[in-house]
Design an enzyme around this catalytic site. Structure first.
Site, mmCIF file in Angstrom:
data_model
loop_
_atom_site.group_PDB
_atom_site.id
_atom_site.type_symbol
_atom_site.label_atom_id
_atom_site.label_comp_id
_atom_site.label_asym_id
_atom_site.label_seq_id
_atom_site.Cartn_x
_atom_site.Cartn_y
_atom_site.Cartn_z
ATOM 1 N N TRP A 51 7.021 -24.364 18.097
ATOM 2 C CA TRP A 51 7.380 -22.940 18.036
ATOM 3 C C TRP A 51 8.741 -22.733 17.377
ATOM 4 C CZ3 TRP A 51 5.697 -18.663 16.943
ATOM 5 C CH2 TRP A 51 6.090 -17.440 17.468
ATOM 6 N N TYR A 58 5.933 -32.401 15.405
ATOM 7 C CA TYR A 58 5.567 -31.219 16.194
ATOM 8 C C TYR A 58 4.797 -30.149 15.424
ATOM 9 C CZ TYR A 58 8.693 -33.088 19.761
ATOM 10 O OH TYR A 58 9.278 -33.885 20.710
ATOM 11 N N LYS A 105 8.697 -20.005 27.462
ATOM 12 C CA LYS A 105 7.893 -19.321 28.479
ATOM 13 C C LYS A 105 7.791 -20.186 29.717
ATOM 14 C CE LYS A 105 5.040 -17.121 24.899
ATOM 15 N NZ LYS A 105 3.763 -17.175 24.171
ATOM 16 N N LYS A 136 0.782 -16.509 32.265
ATOM 17 C CA LYS A 136 -0.433 -16.751 31.468
ATOM 18 C C LYS A 136 -0.658 -18.233 31.231
ATOM 19 C CE LYS A 136 1.293 -17.992 27.309
ATOM 20 N NZ LYS A 136 0.924 -19.163 26.508
ATOM 21 N N THR A 149 -4.394 -17.347 25.017
ATOM 22 C CA THR A 149 -4.215 -18.702 25.536
ATOM 23 C C THR A 149 -5.424 -19.160 26.355
ATOM 24 O OG1 THR A 149 -1.905 -17.996 25.716
ATOM 25 C CG2 THR A 149 -2.412 -20.186 26.468
ATOM 26 N N SER A 200 -4.530 -23.981 22.495
ATOM 27 C CA SER A 200 -3.522 -23.879 23.555
ATOM 28 C C SER A 200 -3.399 -25.206 24.276
ATOM 29 C CB SER A 200 -3.930 -22.792 24.560
ATOM 30 O OG SER A 200 -3.314 -23.047 25.809
ATOM 31 N N ARG A 201 -2.147 -25.680 24.414
ATOM 32 C CA ARG A 201 -1.923 -26.934 25.136
ATOM 33 C C ARG A 201 -2.255 -26.773 26.620
ATOM 34 N NH1 ARG A 201 3.066 -27.133 22.245
ATOM 35 N NH2 ARG A 201 3.443 -25.175 23.299
HETATM 36 N N1 LIG Z 1 3.761 -23.846 20.436
HETATM 37 C C1 LIG Z 1 3.504 -22.536 20.487
HETATM 38 O O1 LIG Z 1 2.544 -22.057 19.861
HETATM 39 C C2 LIG Z 1 4.402 -21.632 21.285
HETATM 40 C C3 LIG Z 1 4.323 -20.261 21.070
HETATM 41 C C4 LIG Z 1 5.130 -19.406 21.824
HETATM 42 C C5 LIG Z 1 5.998 -19.927 22.766
HETATM 43 N N2 LIG Z 1 6.071 -21.267 22.941
HETATM 44 C C6 LIG Z 1 7.042 -21.761 23.928
HETATM 45 O O2 LIG Z 1 8.097 -22.409 23.238
HETATM 46 C C7 LIG Z 1 8.677 -23.422 24.062
HETATM 47 C C8 LIG Z 1 8.751 -24.703 23.277
HETATM 48 O O3 LIG Z 1 7.435 -25.095 22.970
HETATM 49 P P1 LIG Z 1 7.044 -25.855 21.629
HETATM 50 O O4 LIG Z 1 5.583 -25.617 21.444
HETATM 51 O O5 LIG Z 1 7.937 -25.470 20.524
HETATM 52 O O6 LIG Z 1 7.328 -27.362 22.017
HETATM 53 P P2 LIG Z 1 6.508 -28.677 21.575
HETATM 54 O O7 LIG Z 1 5.552 -29.007 22.639
HETATM 55 O O8 LIG Z 1 5.960 -28.512 20.203
HETATM 56 O O9 LIG Z 1 7.647 -29.770 21.494
HETATM 57 C C9 LIG Z 1 8.318 -30.234 22.633
HETATM 58 C C10 LIG Z 1 9.758 -29.814 22.552
HETATM 59 O O10 LIG Z 1 10.449 -30.279 23.701
HETATM 60 C C11 LIG Z 1 11.686 -30.811 23.298
HETATM 61 N N3 LIG Z 1 12.173 -31.730 24.309
HETATM 62 C C12 LIG Z 1 11.558 -32.826 24.812
HETATM 63 N N4 LIG Z 1 12.362 -33.430 25.716
HETATM 64 C C13 LIG Z 1 13.500 -32.689 25.765
HETATM 65 C C14 LIG Z 1 14.707 -32.804 26.501
HETATM 66 N N5 LIG Z 1 14.912 -33.806 27.369
HETATM 67 N N6 LIG Z 1 15.666 -31.873 26.313
HETATM 68 C C15 LIG Z 1 15.482 -30.849 25.437
HETATM 69 N N7 LIG Z 1 14.357 -30.691 24.711
HETATM 70 C C16 LIG Z 1 13.376 -31.601 24.890
HETATM 71 C C17 LIG Z 1 11.372 -31.500 21.991
HETATM 72 O O11 LIG Z 1 12.538 -31.772 21.271
HETATM 73 C C18 LIG Z 1 10.508 -30.420 21.345
HETATM 74 O O12 LIG Z 1 11.321 -29.434 20.755
HETATM 75 C C19 LIG Z 1 7.784 -23.497 25.308
HETATM 76 O O13 LIG Z 1 8.386 -22.781 26.351
HETATM 77 C C20 LIG Z 1 6.496 -22.819 24.877
HETATM 78 O O14 LIG Z 1 5.809 -22.200 25.965
HETATM 79 C C21 LIG Z 1 5.300 -22.150 22.223
HETATM 80 O O1 LIG Z 2 -0.188 -23.917 23.479
HETATM 81 P P1 LIG Z 2 0.270 -23.087 24.638
HETATM 82 O O2 LIG Z 2 -0.712 -23.040 25.757
HETATM 83 O O3 LIG Z 2 1.653 -23.464 25.059
HETATM 84 O O4 LIG Z 2 0.373 -21.573 24.108
HETATM 85 C C1 LIG Z 2 1.182 -21.287 23.009
HETATM 86 C C2 LIG Z 2 1.667 -19.854 23.036
HETATM 87 O O5 LIG Z 2 2.362 -19.580 24.229
HETATM 88 C C3 LIG Z 2 0.579 -18.850 22.809
HETATM 89 O O6 LIG Z 2 1.125 -17.560 22.747
#
Ligand SMILES: NC(=O)c1ccc[n+]([C@@H]2O[C@H](COP(=O)([O-])OP(=O)(O)OC[C@H]3O[C@@H](n4cnc5c(N)ncnc54)[C@H](O)[C@@H]3O)[C@@H](O)[C@H]2O)c1
Ligand SMILES: O=P(O)(O)OC[C@H](O)CO
Length: 323
Positions: A11, A48, A100, A183, A240, A246-247
Site C-alpha cells: 500500500w 511487496y 487499518k 472489516k 475485502t 485480500s490477505r
Molecule cells: N495492501 C493493500 O491493498 C492495502 C490497502 C489499504 C490499506 N492497507 C493497510 O496498509 C498497511 C500496510 O499494509 P501493506 O499492504 O502495505 O503491507 P505489506 O503486507 O505489503 O508489507 C508488510 C509491511 O510491513 C512492514 N514491516 C514488517 N515488519 C516490520 C517492523 N518490524 N517494523 C515496521 N514495519 C514492518 C514491511 O516493511 C512492509 O512495509 C496495513 O495496515 C494495511 O491494512 C493495505
Molecule cells: O488485503 P487486505 O485484506 O489487507 O485488504 C486490503 C485493503 O484494506 C482493501 O481495502
C-alpha cells in the site's frame, strides 16, 4: 513540496506511485535495505508490489531523518508497528494515516496512537476499498479522507486526488478508522465461509450481520452511522469480503480449508491485519457491552479455542431475533 511515505509494503508503494503520477517527487521510507535498493536502482518493489514499474520520481530511503525534507507524511506501516515507527519520524508534519487496525495492548485506533507518538503533528486518516495493485495500475478508486480540521482535510484531498483516485471528505476520523479495522476481521470470516464451502448465502449473511456488528461497535465508540455505511466501512467490507486478493480473506480461506492458524500466520511476509485486530476488537467489544458474534468466532478460530464445526454450530444456534 515533497510528500513522504512511511512504509514500503504494497500500500505504501502504491500510494507513492499514485503521488508520483504527476511527476511530483516522493520520498519512500522502507524498512528493508533490499527494498530501498530495488526501488532506487530498478524502479521496482518485487518484495511487496511485484510486476509494477515504479515512477522514477520515487526515491527510497532507509533513513527516517531524510523525511525532514517533506511537508506531508503518509503513514503506511502495519498497525502493530505504527507507534515505534512514528516515534522516529520528524515532528510537526501533517500525518495522513493509511494503516487499518487497532493497537494490541492499548486498544487504541491509529489516530490515537499517532496523537501519543507525535503530539505536535496534525492528523488525518485515509481509508476505503483500495487494493494496492489496482491503485498502482491507475484503476478507478474512491476513498474516505477523514480529518477534524476541515481546511487541512480539503488541502490534503486536493494534494492526493488524481483523475482516477477520488477522496471523499469526512470529519469522522474515528468512524473511518473503525470501518477499516473491523472489516479486516469480518473478511477473515468470509474467507472461512469460502474455504469451508459454505456457499454465497453464508457470505452475504456474514457481510450483512458483520456490518451490523461494525455499526454497533462504531456507534459505541462515537462513530457516525453514515461513515460506517460509506466507503471506509461498508464499501471496504464488501471489497475485502469478496476476493482472494485480500490477505485477510485468503487467511480465512486457509482456515476454512482446515489449515492451522499458527501455520498460516507464520508462513506469510505480508500483513493480515485482521488477525492482530481480532482479539483486541473482541476485548474492546466485550468491555463496551457490544455483541460481536462473528468477530468472536474469528477470534476462536485464530486462537484455536474452537474447531471450525463448533464455531459454525454456535453461530447457527444463536437465538432468533429481530433484524
Ligand atoms: N495492501 C493493500 O491493498 C492495502 C490497502 C489499504 C490499506 N492497507 C493497510 O496498509 C498497511 C500496510 O499494509 P501493506 O499492504 O502495505 O503491507 P505489506 O503486507 O505489503 O508489507 C508488510 C509491511 O510491513 C512492514 N514491516 C514488517 N515488519 C516490520 C517492523 N518490524 N517494523 C515496521 N514495519 C514492518 C514491511 O516493511 C512492509 O512495509 C496495513 O495496515 C494495511 O491494512 C493495505
Ligand atoms: O488485503 P487486505 O485484506 O489487507 O485488504 C486490503 C485493503 O484494506 C482493501 O481495502
Amino acid at each position: 513540496m515533497k510528500a513522504g511515505v512511511i512504509g514500503a509494503g504494497a500500500w505504501g508503494t502504491a500510494l507513492a506511485q499514485l503521488l508520483a503520477g504527476d511527476g511530483q517527487d516522493v520520498l519512500l521510507w522502507a524498512l528493508e535495505p533490499e527494498v530501498v535498493d530495488a526501488i532506487n536502482e530498478a524502479q521496482q518493489n518485487p518484495l511487496y508490489l511485484p510486476g509494477i514499474p515504479l515512477s522514477p520520481a520515487i526515491r527510497a530511503t532507509g533513513f527516517m531523518a531524510d523525511l525532514a525534507a517533506c511537508d506531508l507524511l503518509l503513514v503506511v506501516s502495519p498497525a502493530q508497528h505504527l507507534r515505534k515507527v512514528l516515534a522516529q519520524a520528524p515532528a510537526g508534519v501533517p500525518l495522513l494515516l493509511c494503516s487499518k487496525g487497532i493497537e494490541a495492548g492499548t486498544g487504541l485506533l491509529m489516530s490515537e496512537v499517532a496523537q501519543e507518538a507525535q503530539p505536535a503533528s496534525p492528523i488525518a486518516v485515509l481509508s476505503g476499498p483500495t487494493f494496492a495493485h489496482e491503485v498502482a495500475r491507475g484503476l478507478p478508486t474512491a476513498i474516505t479522507l477523514a480529518c477534524e480540521d476541515k481546511a487541512l482535510g480539503q488541502r490534503l484531498a486536493a494534494r492526493i486526488a488524481r483523475p482516477s483516485f477520488r477522496p471523499y471528505l469526512s470529519d469522522d476520523v474515528i468512524g473511518a478508522e473503525i470501518g477499516g479495522a473491523v472489516k479486516n476481521v469480518l473478511a477473515i470470516a468470509c474467507g472461512v465461509a469460502e474455504g469451508a464451502g459454505l456457499g454465497l448465502n453464508a457470505r452475504a449473511a456474514l457481510i450483512s450481520r458483520g456490518f451490523a456488528e461494525m455499526t454497533r461497535f462504531g456507534l459505541a465508540r462515537g462513530a457516525r452511522a453514515e461513515t460506517l455505511g460509506g466507503l471506509s466501512g461498508l464499501g471496504d467490507l464488501v471489497l475485502t469480503c469478496s476476493s482472494t486478493n485480500s490477505r485477510n480473506f485468503s487467511l480465512g480461506k486457509g482456515l476454512g480449508e482446515g489449515g492451522s492458524a499458527a501455520e498460516l500466520l507464520s508462513n506469510r511476509r505480508t500483513v493480515a491485519e485482521g488477525a492482530h485486530t481480532a482479539p483486541v476488537l473482541r476485548d474492546a467489544a466485550r468491555a463496551a457491552g457490544v455483541e460481536m458474534p462473528v468477530a468472536e468466532a474469528v477470534c476462536a478460530l485464530l486462537t484455536e479455542a474452537a474447531s471450525l464445526g463448533q464455531v459454525i454450530d454456535a453461530l447457527l444456534a444463536r437465538p432468533l431475533r429481530p433484524e
